[in-house]
Design a protein around this motif. Structure first.
Motif, PDB file in Angstrom:
ATOM      1  N   LEU A 229      34.255  46.964  38.921  1.00  0.00           N
ATOM      2  CA  LEU A 229      34.857  47.444  40.160  1.00  0.00           C
ATOM      3  C   LEU A 229      36.372  47.583  40.026  1.00  0.00           C
ATOM      4  O   LEU A 229      37.084  47.666  41.036  1.00  0.00           O
ATOM      5  CB  LEU A 229      34.525  46.485  41.305  1.00  0.00           C
ATOM      6  CG  LEU A 229      33.048  46.333  41.672  1.00  0.00           C
ATOM      7  CD1 LEU A 229      32.872  45.238  42.732  1.00  0.00           C
ATOM      8  CD2 LEU A 229      32.476  47.653  42.177  1.00  0.00           C
ATOM      9  N   SER A 230      36.878  47.636  38.810  1.00  0.00           N
ATOM     10  CA  SER A 230      38.317  47.726  38.599  1.00  0.00           C
ATOM     11  C   SER A 230      38.873  48.968  39.285  1.00  0.00           C
ATOM     12  O   SER A 230      38.405  50.087  39.051  1.00  0.00           O
ATOM     13  CB  SER A 230      38.631  47.790  37.098  1.00  0.00           C
ATOM     14  OG  SER A 230      38.130  46.658  36.428  1.00  0.00           O
ATOM     15  N   GLY A 231      39.851  48.759  40.145  1.00  0.00           N
ATOM     16  CA  GLY A 231      40.482  49.881  40.821  1.00  0.00           C
ATOM     17  C   GLY A 231      39.630  50.563  41.867  1.00  0.00           C
ATOM     18  O   GLY A 231      40.043  51.573  42.440  1.00  0.00           O
ATOM     19  N   ALA A 232      38.436  50.045  42.143  1.00  0.00           N
ATOM     20  CA  ALA A 232      37.562  50.659  43.154  1.00  0.00           C
ATOM     21  C   ALA A 232      38.072  50.342  44.554  1.00  0.00           C
ATOM     22  O   ALA A 232      38.729  49.317  44.779  1.00  0.00           O
ATOM     23  CB  ALA A 232      36.133  50.159  42.992  1.00  0.00           C
ATOM     24  N   ALA A 248      30.365  40.418  40.021  1.00  0.00           N
ATOM     25  CA  ALA A 248      30.898  41.643  39.428  1.00  0.00           C
ATOM     26  C   ALA A 248      32.185  41.373  38.659  1.00  0.00           C
ATOM     27  O   ALA A 248      32.657  40.237  38.564  1.00  0.00           O
ATOM     28  CB  ALA A 248      31.144  42.676  40.531  1.00  0.00           C
ATOM     29  N   ARG A 249      32.753  42.448  38.118  1.00  0.00           N
ATOM     30  CA  ARG A 249      34.053  42.395  37.465  1.00  0.00           C
ATOM     31  C   ARG A 249      35.009  43.310  38.228  1.00  0.00           C
ATOM     32  O   ARG A 249      34.589  44.308  38.801  1.00  0.00           O
ATOM     33  CB  ARG A 249      33.964  42.838  36.002  1.00  0.00           C
ATOM     34  CG  ARG A 249      33.123  41.916  35.128  1.00  0.00           C
ATOM     35  CD  ARG A 249      33.020  42.404  33.696  1.00  0.00           C
ATOM     36  NE  ARG A 249      32.181  43.602  33.585  1.00  0.00           N
ATOM     37  CZ  ARG A 249      32.596  44.765  33.109  1.00  0.00           C
ATOM     38  NH1 ARG A 249      33.862  44.925  32.730  1.00  0.00           N
ATOM     39  NH2 ARG A 249      31.768  45.796  33.022  1.00  0.00           N
ATOM     40  N   GLY A 250      36.273  42.953  38.242  1.00  0.00           N
ATOM     41  CA  GLY A 250      37.252  43.764  38.943  1.00  0.00           C
ATOM     42  C   GLY A 250      38.646  43.366  38.531  1.00  0.00           C
ATOM     43  O   GLY A 250      38.839  42.600  37.590  1.00  0.00           O
ATOM     44  N   ASP A 251      39.626  43.876  39.247  1.00  0.00           N
ATOM     45  CA  ASP A 251      41.012  43.522  38.934  1.00  0.00           C
ATOM     46  C   ASP A 251      41.847  43.544  40.200  1.00  0.00           C
ATOM     47  O   ASP A 251      41.326  43.731  41.307  1.00  0.00           O
ATOM     48  CB  ASP A 251      41.586  44.458  37.866  1.00  0.00           C
ATOM     49  CG  ASP A 251      41.590  45.927  38.267  1.00  0.00           C
ATOM     50  OD1 ASP A 251      41.479  46.207  39.477  1.00  0.00           O
ATOM     51  OD2 ASP A 251      41.702  46.786  37.377  1.00  0.00           O
ATOM     52  N   ALA A 252      43.145  43.347  40.036  1.00  0.00           N
ATOM     53  CA  ALA A 252      44.049  43.263  41.176  1.00  0.00           C
ATOM     54  C   ALA A 252      44.106  44.565  41.967  1.00  0.00           C
ATOM     55  O   ALA A 252      44.519  44.581  43.127  1.00  0.00           O
ATOM     56  CB  ALA A 252      45.447  42.870  40.710  1.00  0.00           C
ATOM     57  N   ARG A 253      43.703  45.677  41.349  1.00  0.00           N
ATOM     58  CA  ARG A 253      43.754  46.974  42.030  1.00  0.00           C
ATOM     59  C   ARG A 253      42.543  47.214  42.927  1.00  0.00           C
ATOM     60  O   ARG A 253      42.537  48.145  43.732  1.00  0.00           O
ATOM     61  CB  ARG A 253      43.852  48.105  40.995  1.00  0.00           C
ATOM     62  CG  ARG A 253      45.092  48.063  40.129  1.00  0.00           C
ATOM     63  CD  ARG A 253      45.004  49.101  39.021  1.00  0.00           C
ATOM     64  NE  ARG A 253      43.860  48.818  38.152  1.00  0.00           N
ATOM     65  CZ  ARG A 253      43.017  49.747  37.702  1.00  0.00           C
ATOM     66  NH1 ARG A 253      43.183  51.012  38.044  1.00  0.00           N
ATOM     67  NH2 ARG A 253      42.010  49.416  36.902  1.00  0.00           N
ATOM     68  N   THR A 254      41.503  46.398  42.770  1.00  0.00           N
ATOM     69  CA  THR A 254      40.292  46.555  43.577  1.00  0.00           C
ATOM     70  C   THR A 254      40.598  46.236  45.037  1.00  0.00           C
ATOM     71  O   THR A 254      41.113  45.167  45.349  1.00  0.00           O
ATOM     72  CB  THR A 254      39.179  45.623  43.070  1.00  0.00           C
ATOM     73  OG1 THR A 254      38.999  45.806  41.667  1.00  0.00           O
ATOM     74  CG2 THR A 254      37.875  45.908  43.786  1.00  0.00           C
ATOM     75  N   ARG A 255      40.293  47.169  45.912  1.00  0.00           N
ATOM     76  CA  ARG A 255      40.573  46.986  47.332  1.00  0.00           C
ATOM     77  C   ARG A 255      39.307  46.506  48.052  1.00  0.00           C
ATOM     78  O   ARG A 255      38.239  47.110  47.911  1.00  0.00           O
ATOM     79  CB  ARG A 255      41.080  48.295  47.943  1.00  0.00           C
ATOM     80  CG  ARG A 255      42.350  48.802  47.291  1.00  0.00           C
ATOM     81  CD  ARG A 255      42.858  50.063  47.950  1.00  0.00           C
ATOM     82  NE  ARG A 255      43.248  49.818  49.338  1.00  0.00           N
ATOM     83  CZ  ARG A 255      43.676  50.780  50.165  1.00  0.00           C
ATOM     84  NH1 ARG A 255      43.721  52.041  49.743  1.00  0.00           N
ATOM     85  NH2 ARG A 255      44.026  50.483  51.396  1.00  0.00           N
TER      86      ARG A 255
END
Length: 268
Positions: A229-232, A248-255
């Motif tokens: 979900l990176s950047g999603a 899941a996986r994601g990052d700081a950009r995930t809203r």
């Protein structure tokens, strides 16, 4: 029901998820454990001895489980604060009631979310009745809860939740995609335009959803294990849970929609 009552409070629980539920050695659990058998990591105070290291120790499955507050409800209300160690005669019934209560609380959490959404106003009357009925069921005696036909209850509630999800999606202009129950294992959906899409019950294990537009998407029951979900953008996504994000996986950009938060392992 206050939303706080639908959030796990482990300090008020007798470690029921660590005892009542079984798990099998896999990528999610380091060992096998039978239902009704305490996990070897459960301490005398009903706390997990490796809570801060669950992922490192091979217990990733524990980090994606959410009882929606059922643990403290069973411990403190149904059984009046009598724990299964000091009252072993109640253990079997308590462990049987816990998964039933967990289902009721999960449904209550979804109904509460729908009642908080203005798009779902046309369905609020039915949702309020469902909330009251579910709350009444959670206050039933242990012997009644143990025999409750949760599938019948879920069918009635699901009809309301489906309508609520459609109302949210219909508020999004344009044509929306329907991937309800779809097998999207490992699908390449990076930057996909899925705003207002139905992903109810979809298998999205290991799917690449990086940069995808998932605003106002219906994600009830979607399997997001190892999905990227990176950047999603999940702003306004309906029926998305913290447990799904934890898997899941994601990052700081995930809203994310409030009050959901970025899991700690996303920062690693």
């Amino acid at each position: 029901m206050p939303s706080a009552d639908l959030q796990a409070d482990c300090a008020q629980c007798f470690g029921l998820c660590c005892v009542a539920l079984p798990f099998a050695a896999s990528n999610d659990f380091a060992v096998n454990k039978d239902a009704g058998t305490p996990c070897t990591n459960l301490q005398a105070d009903f706390r997990c001895g490796i809570h801060a290291q669950l992922r490192d120790k091979g217990f990733r499955g524990c980090t994606v489980f959410d009882c929606f507050g059922a643990g403290q409800r069973v411990s403190q209300v149904t059984f009046g604060g009598r724990d299964w160690r000091q009252h072993p005669d109640s253990a079997r019934q308590m462990f049987a009631v816990f998964p039933v209560m967990r289902q009721l609380h999960e449904m209550l959490a979804y109904v509460t979310e729908a009642l908080d959404r203005p798009e779902c106003r046309p369905a609020h009357a039915g949702l309020r009745r469902a909330s009251q009925d579910l709350e009444s069921l959670t206050l039933s005696p242990a012997e009644v809860l143990a025999e409750l036909d949760t599938e019948a209850v879920r069918q009635e509630v699901n009809a309301l939740l489906q309508r609520a999800g459609e109302l949210v999606r219909n508020a999004v202009p344009g044509k929306k995609k329907n991937h309800r129950g779809a097998d999207l294992f490992g699908a390449r959906l990076n930057k996909a335009k899925l705003r207002g899409a139905s992903l109810r019950g979809a298998c999205l294990i290991a799917a690449d959803l990086s940069g995808a537009d998932l605003r106002s998407a219906d994600l009830i029951g979607a399997d997001l294990r190892d999905a990227d979900l990176s950047g999603a953008d999940l702003t306004g996504a309906v029926f998305l849970t913290q447990a799904q994000l934890n898997a899941a996986r994601g990052d700081a950009r995930t809203r994310l929609p409030a009050p959901l938060v970025h899991p700690a392992h996303w920062q690693a």
